[in-house]
Design an enzyme around this catalytic site. Structure first.
Site, mmCIF file in Angstrom:
data_model
loop_
_atom_site.group_PDB
_atom_site.id
_atom_site.type_symbol
_atom_site.label_atom_id
_atom_site.label_comp_id
_atom_site.label_asym_id
_atom_site.label_seq_id
_atom_site.Cartn_x
_atom_site.Cartn_y
_atom_site.Cartn_z
ATOM 1 N N LYS A 186 5.683 2.140 -6.002
ATOM 2 C CA LYS A 186 5.378 0.762 -6.413
ATOM 3 C C LYS A 186 4.103 0.723 -7.254
ATOM 4 C CE LYS A 186 7.139 -0.807 -1.973
ATOM 5 N NZ LYS A 186 6.612 0.280 -1.091
ATOM 6 N N THR A 187 3.066 1.422 -6.805
ATOM 7 C CA THR A 187 1.811 1.440 -7.574
ATOM 8 C C THR A 187 2.044 2.104 -8.926
ATOM 9 O OG1 THR A 187 0.758 1.849 -5.442
ATOM 10 C CG2 THR A 187 -0.656 1.987 -7.384
ATOM 11 N N ASP A 214 -1.541 -4.459 -3.316
ATOM 12 C CA ASP A 214 -0.685 -3.734 -2.375
ATOM 13 C C ASP A 214 -0.699 -4.454 -1.019
ATOM 14 O OD1 ASP A 214 1.022 -1.758 -1.646
ATOM 15 O OD2 ASP A 214 -0.463 -0.163 -1.543
ATOM 16 N N THR A 251 5.926 -3.604 1.996
ATOM 17 C CA THR A 251 6.988 -2.889 2.707
ATOM 18 C C THR A 251 7.777 -3.895 3.541
ATOM 19 O OG1 THR A 251 5.342 -2.448 4.398
ATOM 20 C CG2 THR A 251 5.814 -0.659 2.880
ATOM 21 N N ARG A 303 6.766 10.703 -3.070
ATOM 22 C CA ARG A 303 5.434 11.080 -2.561
ATOM 23 C C ARG A 303 5.548 12.259 -1.601
ATOM 24 N NH1 ARG A 303 2.389 6.428 0.173
ATOM 25 N NH2 ARG A 303 2.212 5.700 -1.958
#
Ligand code: ADE
Length: 352
Positions: free
Chosen positions: A80-81, A125, A174, A233
């Site tokens: 997302k970032t 975030d 999330t 990730r």
């Protein structure tokens, strides 16, 4: 594009089952920044989302207006970032990265909003964790680009409107369900990020290996991809661990055998599950006869908090079809019983 992080807490999520020191966290952050794709053409996966975003970006550029506010939701680690940074690069603008826990006081959010320049992207975030006051400051900022402020004392209280530059808010969460409707309704574009396929993850792994000068062959990349639980990730973290193993135990090349040996040592199984995942399955099977069991009870038995189970462990276990959420709690599926050879309660030896 300048990336300014206003949030001291804006660290990558803590590695699963690892305590990270500040030094490691800094290293992880620069590692992530190094391998983070900058343009859509380098960004692998999420193809439906990329197509919509490309059109919105092109339209915004043609209309010479900032992009609509965007909300990304989905499990952690799916980029997302990274996507928010790609959007800023593609819009030819700057991004400010922060997270809701860093915006506790009204002055935090006011400060960051007033520091924006026209067209900037503001990335928040964990936006579901914004408190009510900060959230209400955001409403007019998002909708009409002004801040509602009060000045003076008791009787002479005056409300003033301070205009701020037109910006794009990119929120990430999330837990889309935990967002209040007024906040959710102010996002023009709302998108769920999906788990990556093995093929996509293998591409991410090969790209990362190339940037980090790691030797890897096709089968080695696929072996790591298979155990990366659909998450870039995790894939990128595993590449580094497998690279270390390859350097010490063989000639540095990551092939299928080296990758599998290294991942076995890391106790990541063929489904990408680690000890905590297996423990969770084991608890439901052994202590609760396959479930259903309430999430709080499960969290206590596992020694994890509810949020970590819900956000980090459960989405992948549900996606793989191992556990099911039911109104009465979490349940193992027949598929999980099959994969882990769980028969009635005769499961202990077969699972571990
Ligand atoms: N590294 C992490 N996520 C990535 C992605 N989606 N594409 C390319 N490299 C990545």
């Amino acid at each position: 594009m300048a990336i300014i992080s206003d949030d001291e807490n804006n660290k990558p999520e803590k590695n699963r089952n690892e305590d990270t020191t500040a030094e490691e966290t800094n290293y992880d952050m620069s590692f992530e920044a190094n391998i983070r794709p900058k343009f859509f053409e380098d960004y692998i996966g999420q193809s439906a989302l990329k197509s919509t975003l490309k059109i919105s970006i092109e339209a915004a550029k043609k209309r010479e207006l900032p992009l609509d506010h965007i909300l990304f939701y989905g499990p952690p680690g799916l980029g997302k970032t990274t996507l928010a940074s790609v959007i800023a690069t593609e819009m030819d603008t700057n991004i400010k990265i922060t997270s809701a826990p860093a915006l506790e006081r009204p002055r935090d959010i006011i400060g960051i909003l007033m520091s924006l320049k026209a067209g900037d992207v503001l990335f928040i975030d964990e936006i579901h964790r914004l408190n009510k006051i900060s959230e209400e400051i955001l409403y007019p900022a998002m909708e009409d680009f002004y801040l509602d402020m009060t000045t003076g004392k008791s009787q002479s209280l005056k409300s003033i409107r301070i205009p701020i530059p037109k910006f794009t808010l990119v929120g990430a969460t999330t837990k889309a369900g935990s967002l209040s409707s007024p906040l959710r309704d102010r996002f023009g574009i709302i998108h769920r990020l999906e788990f990556y396929t093995e093929e996509e993850l293998a591409l991410v792994i090969k790209r990362t290996a190339k940037i980090l000068d790691i030797q890897i062959d096709e089968k080695g990349a696929t072996a790591i991809a298979k155990r990366s639980r659909g998450t870039p990730r995790i894939a990128n973290r595993l590449v580094k661990r497998v690279r270390d193993y390859a350097i010490v135990k063989s000639n540095g090349l990551i092939d299928e055998k080296t990758a599998n040996n290294a991942l076995d040592i890391l106790q990541i199984d063929k489904f990408g599950l680690d000890n905590t995942d297996r423990c969770l399955i084991k608890i439901i099977a052994e202590k609760y006869n396959g479930g259903p069991v309430g999430i709080e009870t499960l969290a206590t038995a596992l020694g994890e908090d509810v949020k970590t189970i819900e956000d980090v462990y459960e989405p992948y276990l549900v996606q793989k079809g191992f556990i099911q959420r039911t109104p009465r709690g979490r349940k193992l599926t027949p598929y999980a019983c099959n994969c882990f050879n769980l028969k009635n309660l005769d499961i202990q030896q077969s699972l571990f």
